[in-house]
Write an enzyme that holds these catalytic residues in place. Sequence first.
Site, PDB file in Angstrom:
ATOM      1  N   ASP A   1      12.181  17.263 -47.894  1.00 57.36           N
ATOM      2  CA  ASP A   1      12.988  17.986 -47.402  1.00 57.36           C
ATOM      3  C   ASP A   1      11.716  19.107 -46.583  1.00 57.36           C
ATOM      4  OD1 ASP A   1      14.916  18.912 -45.299  1.00 57.36           O
ATOM      5  OD2 ASP A   1      15.952  19.309 -47.016  1.00 57.36           O
ATOM      6  N   MET A   2      12.310  20.523 -46.078  1.00 61.51           N
ATOM      7  CA  MET A   2      10.904  21.267 -45.794  1.00 61.51           C
ATOM      8  C   MET A   2      12.490  21.816 -44.710  1.00 61.51           C
ATOM      9  SD  MET A   2       9.638  22.672 -43.197  1.00 61.51           S
ATOM     10  CE  MET A   2       9.661  21.916 -41.671  1.00 61.51           C
TER      11      MET A   2
ATOM     12  N   ASP B   1      21.093  17.658 -39.159  1.00 59.06           N
ATOM     13  CA  ASP B   1      22.029  17.819 -40.494  1.00 59.06           C
ATOM     14  C   ASP B   1      23.266  17.599 -39.505  1.00 59.06           C
ATOM     15  OD1 ASP B   1      20.179  18.101 -42.854  1.00 59.06           O
ATOM     16  OD2 ASP B   1      20.584  20.350 -42.246  1.00 59.06           O
TER      17      ASP B   1
HETATM   18  C1  DGJ Z   1      18.599  20.070 -45.299  1.00 63.86           C
HETATM   19  C2  DGJ Z   1      18.987  18.804 -45.193  1.00 63.86           C
HETATM   20  O1  DGJ Z   1      18.745  18.715 -44.216  1.00 63.86           O
HETATM   21  C3  DGJ Z   1      19.918  18.470 -46.310  1.00 63.86           C
HETATM   22  O2  DGJ Z   1      19.936  17.260 -45.607  1.00 63.86           O
HETATM   23  C4  DGJ Z   1      20.279  18.895 -47.632  1.00 63.86           C
HETATM   24  O3  DGJ Z   1      19.328  17.890 -48.228  1.00 63.86           O
HETATM   25  C5  DGJ Z   1      19.890  20.011 -47.609  1.00 63.86           C
HETATM   26  N1  DGJ Z   1      18.823  20.403 -46.938  1.00 63.86           N
HETATM   27  C6  DGJ Z   1      19.447  20.478 -48.909  1.00 63.86           C
HETATM   28  O4  DGJ Z   1      19.997  21.813 -49.244  1.00 63.86           O
END
Ligand code: DGJ
Length: 722
Positions: A474-475, A544
Amino acid sequence: MLELLDQNKTFHLQTKETSLVYHVLETGHVTLVYWGKKINSHSLSYVIQDIKRASYLSNTDGIKDFKLEQIPQAYPSFGNTDLRTPSFELLFADGSRLTRLRYTGYYVEETKQPIPGLPTTTGEDAKTLVIEMTDDYRQIKVSLHVSVFFEHNVITQHVSIENQGDKTLSIEKMMSGNIDFLSDNFDYCYLSGAWGREAHRKSQALTQGTFKLDSKRGASGHGQNPFISLASKGAKEDYGELYSLNLVYSGSFEASVEVDMHQNSRMQIGINSFDFSWELHPETTFHTPEVVMVYSDQGYNKLSHIYHDFYRQCLLPKSSIDRELPVAINNWEVTYFDFNKDKLLGLAEVAAKTDIDLFVLDDGWFGKREDVTSSLGDWVANEEKLGGKLSELIEGIHELNLDFGLWLEPEMVSPNSDLFRAHPDWIIHVPGYEPQISRHQYVLDLANEEVQDYLISTLTDLFTNNKIDYVKWDMNRNITDSGSTYLGVGEQRELGHRYILGLYRILDVITTKFPHILFESCAGGGGRYDPGMLHYMPLTWVSDGSDPIERLPVQFGTSLIYPPSTMSCHVSETPNHQMGRFSPLDTRHVVAMQGSLGYELNLVNKEASELDELKEYVNQYKSIRHLIKRGQFTRLTEVDDVNHYSWQFISEDRQNMIVSYVQLLAKGNTVPKRLRLKELEEEAIYQVNEHSYFGSELMSIGLSLKKVTHDFYAMSWKINKL
Ligand code: DGJ
């Protein structure tokens, strides 16, 4: 693949269906005379000769009526009689910015070479033409490396510049691709959006002036994609011409189209020149990222087919090619940070009974992280929360016959972390200013080799000591406070690009060391959905926004370029956590089955009958996932039809297909219509439920749609050729 004409002054590059032609003028200028549908070989020098001269433009090199501003060029420079946007800009030690590139030669590489430090597409049969141009006074050599993928109908290009002089110069701008067209009769098409609603497809008419699309975020970004296309007027899914550029790069980029005073267009794409410069020392070479150029003579669907096939075979990690898409359960929207070992194992147990393949443990398993405010950088399991070692939890998951996936955000550090306390100078910042904080985190300075090495060794230990099958990388924030205490004063504007080079180095080392780990890229959803990341990670968390209705345009837009098999799509709760919208379980599945299926559902609180239903969906997906992975994806509805979305996948052997349809809002007193399919064999017979039809019937008359009685209504059909 490559024909040399006119005593080697014309280069005719050919794929199976397309041609790209360069012609070198007597003056040494390299012109781009043609790109499009395949033509018979010809010198094509007449294209330049036939250009009718406009008024008030300067002659070039003292030659009467040689008006460079009207000439379509392969790589135009600054300070000449072409006053349109140059494709590169240099600053020399004496303050001058002028360059005069002239053709000096070419050579052909029989095997495609990697681009140092950057992800590169590969193909066994790809050949590369290198066209060299020099400025003798400045002692620089600029080379266009143009590769032809004959069977794929794809041409790629990257540009290198070598400083052959004895003084350092500064690169201020260096595009990967510059395409000049002798027309402005186009619409430009691009993908744009925001967090939670990425990659919406847009198109607008070109007019005189410059249209520019860029990211200054340090990542390709949620708001735009490193892609731009020119489309003939009225282009549709299966009609019209398209000329597209997609940059194999994950950082700040720019893409533009300039329409000049005389109805010509210039399309460019490359690293963003905003806040960019590069010190090019004597005897060093700078390489731009690669651009993937695709021409389609049959609209957007054909464009997608070409990009999808090409990326699946020539871009994605080779280790992922034969692997089936795993059905995942991810605990993020189920528990967020509120979990312990029992909760996780309880969820995993039900997932296993539902025939799910993979359990992904998301954010919150490490350091002291109970919310977003701490611990990024401390990649050590929180044993209290996990009820023991991470390896023991993994063992528990494996005992349930599930693969184990782990969430990480390696590029970041929380101020409240041991890593930051030990290395406060490792973050991107400018001394003297309190760095901006976003989602309670700072960005590590990946330009710094020490930071890269630290991450490589931390991840190597983590992946060596634990049997991890899958990683969600993730980032979650973009780069502000652009400054590096590691880089010198003159190198500060190199930070954005050096960050990406550092990231690519880490990804290259880690994915090579651990080829069995399947990597999912994520940047708060699709904040870095680009070919650069796809080269290392064959999956991307699309958005998301997990609401199926919101996802439809996002996934449709993404599918314009990127293979649906790279789209991570999860069925989530209703009402949806981001939108508050209710949607039927079936619709959530139909939409999520457009890509790599997963769940963010609390399986533990579901009734036995609901779990049976879920198990059926999981197995239904397993029976079609080879189609999603390797089949041909085609959109059946047009992008401007905002109430209906429909698509089909046909298997490689063209024996099986799956057709999906979603109607967003029900309408009062309408009669149901039919859905026409595409790309079937006219004479072949296809079985649809208990009926059989000729391919020609399904393509011209179509499937019967049910009367829609509620909003967010979905249907799907499994079809077999008899
Ligand atoms: C952002 C991601 O897109 C989510 O799916 C999740 O992993 C969160 N970060 C976790 O902090």
